[in-house]
Scaffold this motif. Structure first.
Motif, PDB file in Angstrom:
ATOM      1  N   SER A 181       1.058  -1.217  -0.105  1.00 55.17           N
ATOM      2  CA  SER A 181       0.096  -0.045  -0.017  1.00 55.17           C
ATOM      3  C   SER A 181       0.954   1.363   0.033  1.00 55.17           C
ATOM      4  O   SER A 181       1.549   1.511   1.038  1.00 55.17           O
ATOM      5  CB  SER A 181      -0.997   0.026   1.229  1.00 55.17           C
ATOM      6  N   LEU A 210      -0.148   4.083   0.464  1.00 58.54           N
ATOM      7  CA  LEU A 210      -0.665   5.013   1.532  1.00 58.54           C
ATOM      8  C   LEU A 210       0.045   4.580   2.982  1.00 58.54           C
ATOM      9  O   LEU A 210       0.521   5.530   3.623  1.00 58.54           O
ATOM     10  CB  LEU A 210      -2.164   4.786   1.687  1.00 58.54           C
ATOM     11  N   GLU A 218      -0.445   8.386  -4.039  1.00 56.84           N
ATOM     12  CA  GLU A 218      -0.904   7.937  -2.722  1.00 56.84           C
ATOM     13  C   GLU A 218       0.393   8.012  -1.727  1.00 56.84           C
ATOM     14  O   GLU A 218      -0.074   8.427  -0.681  1.00 56.84           O
ATOM     15  CB  GLU A 218      -1.408   6.591  -2.760  1.00 56.84           C
ATOM     16  N   LYS A 220       0.236  11.931  -0.980  1.00 60.22           N
ATOM     17  CA  LYS A 220      -1.311  12.090  -0.214  1.00 60.22           C
ATOM     18  C   LYS A 220      -1.144  12.110   1.362  1.00 60.22           C
ATOM     19  O   LYS A 220      -1.538  12.766   2.109  1.00 60.22           O
ATOM     20  CB  LYS A 220      -2.328  11.386  -0.755  1.00 60.22           C
TER      21      LYS A 220
END
Length: 178
Positions: free
Chosen positions: A36, A38, A68, A71
């Motif tokens: 991931s 994130l 991501e 972010k």
């Protein structure tokens, strides 16, 4: 008693240039095939928050400037030193050769519970966090110097890696700085 939130100027944070030259916590994060982006961004933000030495991104782990990562990192990819190394074992072995102690964060036989771990004096530590499904790779587990485990008391068998990075980084930061 009321509590007023501090504004951005009152926080007195370093600029990116000042951050890059300040003394770092002798703690490195190694992300072993983290899927991931994130979670990767969150690891960057945590590393920035505790002024960690570096992050190694290995295997399939996404690299900046991935959307991501950016972010959740909110600019930490610009401040934190990082490097991509395809083979996580190569990253571990290079750090070991440079005098770093490598600890997997994993539920493993003979692991040390995080709160019971005491770093050696003047320790330089690197902690390996694994894939969200399969954990730290077996090849890395075969060569690390030890394993740390976060005790858990609920029904789930693991924590999200972003949460895990935050817990481990804070606990080791406190122990390394005391």
């Amino acid at each position: 008693m009321a509590f007023r939130k501090k504004n951005i100027l009152e926080l007195e944070r370093s600029s990116v240039n000042d951050y890059k030259t300040q003394e770092k916590t002798p703690l490195i994060l190694i992300l072993d095939n983290v899927r991931s982006a994130l979670n990767v961004g969150s690891a960057f933000r945590t590393a920035d928050g505790f002024a960690l030495s570096k992050i190694y991104l290995c295997g399939i782990t996404a690299q900046p400037p991935h959307k991501e990562i950016l972010k959740t990192a909110i600019g930490a990819t610009e401040s934190v030193d990082w490097e991509y190394v395809e083979d996580p074992c190569a990253a571990v072995q290079a750090l070991q050769a440079a005098g770093w102690q490598i600890l997997a964060v994993e539920q493993a036989e003979n692991s040390t519970s995080l709160e019971q771990y005491t770093p050696p004096a003047n320790a330089k530590l690197a902690v390996v966090f694994g894939n969200e499904v399969s954990g730290v790779s077996d090849e890395v587990m075969d060569i690390v110097d030890g394993a740390l485990e976060i005790p858990q008391y609920g029904t789930k068998h693991s924590l999200n890696i972003a949460v895990c990075v935050g817990i481990v980084a804070w606990e080791l930061f406190v122990k390394l700085k005391s």
